[in-house]
Design an enzyme around this catalytic site. Sequence first.
Site, PDB file in Angstrom:
ATOM      1  N   LYS A  65      46.489  27.013  44.407  1.00 43.32           N
ATOM      2  CA  LYS A  65      47.051  27.968  43.452  1.00 43.32           C
ATOM      3  C   LYS A  65      47.099  29.378  44.048  1.00 43.32           C
ATOM      4  O   LYS A  65      48.046  30.124  43.819  1.00 43.32           O
ATOM      5  CB  LYS A  65      46.241  27.962  42.152  1.00 43.32           C
ATOM      6  CG  LYS A  65      46.375  26.677  41.351  1.00 43.32           C
ATOM      7  CD  LYS A  65      45.546  26.728  40.081  1.00 43.32           C
ATOM      8  CE  LYS A  65      45.689  25.438  39.275  1.00 43.32           C
ATOM      9  NZ  LYS A  65      44.855  25.467  38.035  1.00 43.32           N
ATOM     10  N   ASP A  87      34.377  30.803  43.821  1.00 44.86           N
ATOM     11  CA  ASP A  87      34.144  30.147  42.534  1.00 44.86           C
ATOM     12  C   ASP A  87      32.993  30.887  41.865  1.00 44.86           C
ATOM     13  O   ASP A  87      31.830  30.735  42.237  1.00 44.86           O
ATOM     14  CB  ASP A  87      33.796  28.673  42.731  1.00 44.86           C
ATOM     15  CG  ASP A  87      33.618  27.927  41.417  1.00 44.86           C
ATOM     16  OD1 ASP A  87      33.618  28.580  40.342  1.00 44.86           O
ATOM     17  OD2 ASP A  87      33.476  26.691  41.446  1.00 44.86           O
ATOM     18  N   ASN A 114      37.780  41.009  38.045  1.00 43.79           N
ATOM     19  CA  ASN A 114      38.818  40.696  37.065  1.00 43.79           C
ATOM     20  C   ASN A 114      38.740  39.281  36.510  1.00 43.79           C
ATOM     21  O   ASN A 114      39.156  39.027  35.389  1.00 43.79           O
ATOM     22  CB  ASN A 114      40.183  40.912  37.733  1.00 43.79           C
ATOM     23  CG  ASN A 114      41.337  40.333  36.949  1.00 43.79           C
ATOM     24  OD1 ASN A 114      41.851  40.935  36.019  1.00 43.79           O
ATOM     25  ND2 ASN A 114      41.759  39.119  37.334  1.00 43.79           N
ATOM     26  N   SER A 170      36.135  43.754  30.834  1.00 43.91           N
ATOM     27  CA  SER A 170      35.447  43.337  29.619  1.00 43.91           C
ATOM     28  C   SER A 170      36.514  42.955  28.592  1.00 43.91           C
ATOM     29  O   SER A 170      37.546  42.396  28.937  1.00 43.91           O
ATOM     30  CB  SER A 170      34.530  44.446  29.108  1.00 43.91           C
ATOM     31  OG  SER A 170      33.878  44.061  27.916  1.00 43.91           O
ATOM     32  N   TYR A 199      31.644  33.952  24.224  1.00 42.62           N
ATOM     33  CA  TYR A 199      32.604  34.815  24.914  1.00 42.62           C
ATOM     34  C   TYR A 199      32.315  36.285  24.614  1.00 42.62           C
ATOM     35  O   TYR A 199      32.261  37.119  25.519  1.00 42.62           O
ATOM     36  CB  TYR A 199      34.029  34.471  24.494  1.00 42.62           C
ATOM     37  CG  TYR A 199      35.073  35.383  25.122  1.00 42.62           C
ATOM     38  CD1 TYR A 199      35.359  35.300  26.481  1.00 42.62           C
ATOM     39  CD2 TYR A 199      35.751  36.326  24.361  1.00 42.62           C
ATOM     40  CE1 TYR A 199      36.299  36.135  27.064  1.00 42.62           C
ATOM     41  CE2 TYR A 199      36.698  37.164  24.929  1.00 42.62           C
ATOM     42  CZ  TYR A 199      36.975  37.058  26.286  1.00 42.62           C
ATOM     43  OH  TYR A 199      37.901  37.897  26.857  1.00 42.62           O
ATOM     44  N   LYS A 203      31.346  39.327  27.307  1.00 37.04           N
ATOM     45  CA  LYS A 203      32.128  40.560  27.455  1.00 37.04           C
ATOM     46  C   LYS A 203      31.268  41.796  27.160  1.00 37.04           C
ATOM     47  O   LYS A 203      31.459  42.852  27.761  1.00 37.04           O
ATOM     48  CB  LYS A 203      33.355  40.517  26.559  1.00 37.04           C
ATOM     49  CG  LYS A 203      34.381  39.446  26.935  1.00 37.04           C
ATOM     50  CD  LYS A 203      35.104  39.768  28.232  1.00 37.04           C
ATOM     51  CE  LYS A 203      34.594  39.063  29.437  1.00 37.04           C
ATOM     52  NZ  LYS A 203      35.384  39.383  30.665  1.00 37.04           N
TER      53      LYS A 203
END
Length: 312
Positions: A65, A87, A114, A170, A199, A203
């Site tokens: 990819k 990874d 990112n 974030s 999640y 963040k």
Amino acid sequence: MGNTISSVFTHTFPPAPRYSVDDIPDLTGKVAIVTGANTGVGKETVKALLAHNAKVYLAARSEDKAQAAIDDLRKQTGKEASFLKLDLADLKSVKAAALEFQGKEKELHILFNNGGVMAPPVDQLTADGYDLQMGTNVLGHFYFTKLLLPTLISTAKASPEEHVRVVTTSSMMHFFGSLNFNTFKDGPARRRLSPSTLYCQSKYGNIVFAAELARRYGDQGVVSTSLHPGVIRSDLWRYTSKFESWVTGCLMYSPAYGALTQLWGGTSKEGAELNGKYLIPWARIGSPRRDALDPVLGKQLWEWLEEQVQNI
């Protein structure tokens, strides 16, 4: 709650951008790494950096990819990014990536933390047994940054007037998060939480980490910022339901918009003065949850993160 709702509204419906990729200065001689860069916001970030003559390492888990993205970006920009196998959900892979980079480069001017994962099934863990979201979004990036700090600091010393940048992605969803250390690894406490709650926690952790990095290394020329990139159409949504995707789809912006804020923090002249700041769309200074900037919590998280990687 009123302040949270107001903040989420501001994050979701930003004013038109005054900043564009055309404002990026010439980056000849600058070396950058963008994690999670084979698609979405990361790929757009690499594209803008290449177009302004930076040497860019596209860090991703899948070589196939990544190579497809590199080929596409070469067609668009005439420049070629370098693949770095990374990874974030495997701490040994993180260490190998940092060592590979340091074997090739003596300088690192911009690190874009990112990459990330959002709301996967709760039974998904990292290779080391951590919650996939905390392990990928926070611990993986912490370890990668920690290993690259000697290179960042030496680069900053060589060009003290410019500073080096670490930009950590974030989300506005941090407003609904907190840190429950008992849920960072798998166990009964973690299994009781929903993917979305985990999640939000990760963040929130991104901001705590970025702020603590700023406190610890700002005086050595390392400028650390965190940001909400916007509600962006990307592969990040792959685990959400069709209904959720449909609802949020009406509010989404393209990945090109999502790259703007982190490019501003990572490349602009004013970005050198943003240490410890939280950035919001599009290329503005915002305000995170106040408790995420608590130095006591920052020290507590940093020490926990250090303990997890000391024997890798």
